[in-house]
Design a protein around this motif. Structure first.
Motif, PDB file in Angstrom:
ATOM      1  N   ARG A   1       0.817  -1.265   0.007  1.00  0.00           N
ATOM      2  CA  ARG A   1      -0.024   0.109   0.046  1.00  0.00           C
ATOM      3  C   ARG A   1       0.804   1.248  -0.042  1.00  0.00           C
ATOM      4  O   ARG A   1       0.465   2.158  -0.727  1.00  0.00           O
ATOM      5  N   LEU A   2       2.251   1.145   0.830  1.00  0.00           N
ATOM      6  CA  LEU A   2       3.097   2.349   0.954  1.00  0.00           C
ATOM      7  C   LEU A   2       3.549   2.541  -0.418  1.00  0.00           C
ATOM      8  O   LEU A   2       3.847   3.517  -0.937  1.00  0.00           O
ATOM      9  N   ILE A   3       4.031   1.530  -0.997  1.00  0.00           N
ATOM     10  CA  ILE A   3       5.128   1.419  -2.244  1.00  0.00           C
ATOM     11  C   ILE A   3       4.243   2.055  -3.556  1.00  0.00           C
ATOM     12  O   ILE A   3       4.553   2.970  -4.119  1.00  0.00           O
ATOM     13  N   PHE A   4       2.900   1.869  -3.713  1.00  0.00           N
ATOM     14  CA  PHE A   4       1.886   2.071  -4.517  1.00  0.00           C
ATOM     15  C   PHE A   4       1.437   3.360  -4.355  1.00  0.00           C
ATOM     16  O   PHE A   4       0.282   3.858  -5.051  1.00  0.00           O
ATOM     17  N   ARG A   5       1.204   3.830  -3.163  1.00  0.00           N
ATOM     18  CA  ARG A   5       0.643   5.040  -2.796  1.00  0.00           C
ATOM     19  C   ARG A   5      -0.952   4.611  -2.840  1.00  0.00           C
ATOM     20  O   ARG A   5      -1.542   5.723  -3.600  1.00  0.00           O
ATOM     21  N   ILE A   6      -1.430   3.534  -2.330  1.00  0.00           N
ATOM     22  CA  ILE A   6      -2.872   3.399  -2.774  1.00  0.00           C
ATOM     23  C   ILE A   6      -3.905   3.861  -1.918  1.00  0.00           C
ATOM     24  O   ILE A   6      -3.747   4.099  -0.594  1.00  0.00           O
ATOM     25  N   ARG A   7      -4.782   4.533  -2.524  1.00  0.00           N
ATOM     26  CA  ARG A   7      -5.975   5.127  -1.840  1.00  0.00           C
ATOM     27  C   ARG A   7      -7.160   4.322  -1.822  1.00  0.00           C
ATOM     28  O   ARG A   7      -7.670   3.910  -2.933  1.00  0.00           O
TER      29      ARG A   7
END
Length: 553
Positions: free
Chosen positions: A184-190
């Motif tokens: 989630r952090l790597i791809f900056r998932i919302r």
């Protein structure tokens, strides 16, 4: 009193073994309910640690009792899982399930590769590394399968596998959840964007949809519904026909439709396009005529006589009703003629309001009937599982034959019975609570026996270098999940909620699923993904653990 306590707890025997075994399980379950971090707990794995502690202070099981508890507990646990996932095991390979299962298998294989690389680089026994791998991926049946394969191969038990499992397990649970957070952090998932993506995908899904088809094709005038099914070869269930004079009729195979009639039809998105050849398609009107005598009602199949009966072979001609859909284990299925009913199915029936009560009585519709336990399939299945598990299977190039083992044999037989049993009128239905009770008793027996057998040398092993197994376990947990997770997200554009379910399911880890569901509390995509990959993953974990022992130990 001192002699009494010594005999009761420390002198191996049947009574002493029973006392220590049940005490270990009781304390372990107490700790699983008390020791939690927020909503997360190690669950029944506390039984393993309680067994290790008791064994460290001198409590031992009588050898034959220990072996029986471990084997029988593992069989109960694995068999109950097989029965539960059996009905959905083969269907999980359809459509999007193929992609998810391939990703899950990749995670399993990468964990094996990581284990092998660490073995080559570190000074650790191979069998111990297999135990570390089982703990790192939080999969208890694979530990049981590996231990049995080792015992069959060398004639002695290897307690270092259980020690490796116990050392790696706690951070295995944390590592799985940490992998979800890192992706989630790597791809900056919302999460809000992921929700919107799911809503868009839902429009193209395969869930049953209800539409009204206005017949305008002149070539289809005066044709029966049975002839329509043969002509178009699509999955469709017609619940009723609304004639041009406004009269509604329950649809059967012999019902004749004419130009300008309206067919209320259930189908899915995939089969909707061919039906446009019939005429104009509109969403089903919610408001029905007050003069209509037709109603819809859910009826539960609770009589054993219907178990395994195909819908197309049901003799309901004397009733003005039709079955439109079947809800099985929370999933709606189209009531196609070739679908076999199972005990516990919930049928959506449309028909005359005077006939439906009679049909409800015909199928049973009495929930109390479902509380009756059906033990014969369990015992027969276990017998077959033991037979299948002990059959020697030759492997080209190896002098040692391969056996599926008690875990593998029981799992395969349970899956087959769960899937095909109803077709042969075998009642495989069990309430959720009954299935969970069998599963929890089984895993409790297994973990207690394993812990009591491994505890004697646990502390010494950890002090003398075993603490490094924690690091090895973290690598085996996190690396495969991150590699496959990044590929699934970057190149396959997998939805994050689906990805979390994939990660939890590929490690068969309930705490990870609980975390995923807490994040995706407005949808059930994580649990759907988990259920899709869980059956094959469980099978692969058990089989790979045995193969790794046979090929390299």
């Amino acid at each position: 009193m001192k002699e009494y306590i010594q005999t009761l707890f420390f002198t191996p025997g049947i009574t002493q073994s029973l006392m220590v075994l049940t005490l270990t399980m009781a304390v372990g379950h107490i700790l699983s309910n008390v020791l939690k971090i927020r909503k997360f707990s190690l669950g029944v794995t506390w039984i393993l640690f309680c067994g290790i502690l008791c064994s460290h202070f001198g409590m031992r099981l009588e050898p034959h009792v220990a072996q029986f508890a471990k084997d029988f507990g593992l069989i109960l646990f694995v068999y109950s899982i097989g029965l539960q996932v059996g009905p959905s095991f083969f269907s999980s390979f359809s459509k999007g399930g193929i992609k998810l299962n391939l990703l899950a298998v990749s995670i399993v294989l990468l964990a094996c590769v990581c284990t092998f690389v660490i073995y080559l680089l570190a000074d650790v026994d191979w069998a111990t590394m297999v135990g570390v791998m089982s703990g790192a991926v939080t999969n208890t049946p694979s530990l049981g399968a590996a231990e049995q394969a080792y015992s069959d191969l060398y004639g002695v038990a290897n307690h270092s596998m259980a020690t490796g499992y116990a050392v790696a397990y706690p951070l295995g649970v944390i590592g799985i959840i940490l992998s979800m957070l890192l992706i989630r952090l790597i791809f900056r998932i919302r999460l809000d964007k992921e929700e919107n993506q799911l809503k868009e995908q839902a429009d193209n899904g395969s869930e049953p949809i209800c539409v009204d088809i206005h017949i305008t094709n002149p070539q289809l005038d005066n044709i029966t519904i049975a002839e329509l099914r043969k002509l178009f070869q699509v999955k469709m269930v017609v619940s009723r026909v609304i004639h041009t004079d406004g009269v509604e009729e329950v649809a059967t195979g012999s019902t004749v439709v004419k130009i300008n009639d309206i067919m209320r039809t259930l189908t899915d998105q995939e089969h909707l396009a061919p039906l446009r050849l019939l005429g104009e398609i509109k969403p089903t009107a919610k408001k029905q005529s007050d003069a209509s005598q037709l109603i819809s009602r859910r009826i539960v199949v609770t009589k054993e006589m219907w178990n395994g009966k195909r819908i197309g072979n049901l003799d309901l001609a004397s009733y003005h009703v039709t079955i439109t859909r079947v809800n099985r284990a929370g999933i709606d299925l189209l009531a196609t003629p070739d679908l076999a009913l199972q005990l516990g199915d919930r049928l959506m029936i449309v028909g005359n309001k005077d006939d439906i009560p009679q049909v409800a009585e015909l199928f049973g519709n009495e929930m109390k009937r479902l509380d009756i336990p059906h033990l014969l399939p369990i015992f027969i299945g276990i017998v077959l599982g033991v037979i299948v598990g002990t059959l020697p299977i030759p492997i080209p190039g190896l002098s040692q034959t391969f056996k599926l083992g008690l875990a593998g044999g029981s799992l395969i037989v349970a899956i087959l019975i769960g899937r095909w049993g109803p077709y042969y009128h075998i009642v495989t239905f069990a309430t959720t609570s009954a299935n969970k009770m069998i599963r929890e008793i089984g895993i409790s027996l297994f973990l207690a026996a394993v812990g009591l057998g491994a505890g004697e040398s646990f502390v010494e092993t950890v002090i003398n270098g075993g603490y490094m197994w924690i690091l090895y376990g973290v690598i085996i947990t996190v690396v495969p999940l991150l590699i496959v997770g990044v590929i699934a997200r970057k190149f396959m554009k997998l939805n994050y909620f689906t990805l979390m379910g994939l990660i939890a399911g590929s490690t068969t880890d309930p705490p990870a699923l609980a975390y995923a569901m807490s994040v995706s509390n407005s949808n059930d995509q994580a649990s759907v993904s988990y259920a899709t990959v869980y059956p094959l993953t469980m099978f692969m974990r058990v089989m790979m653990a045995q193969l790794m022992i046979l090929l390299f130990a």
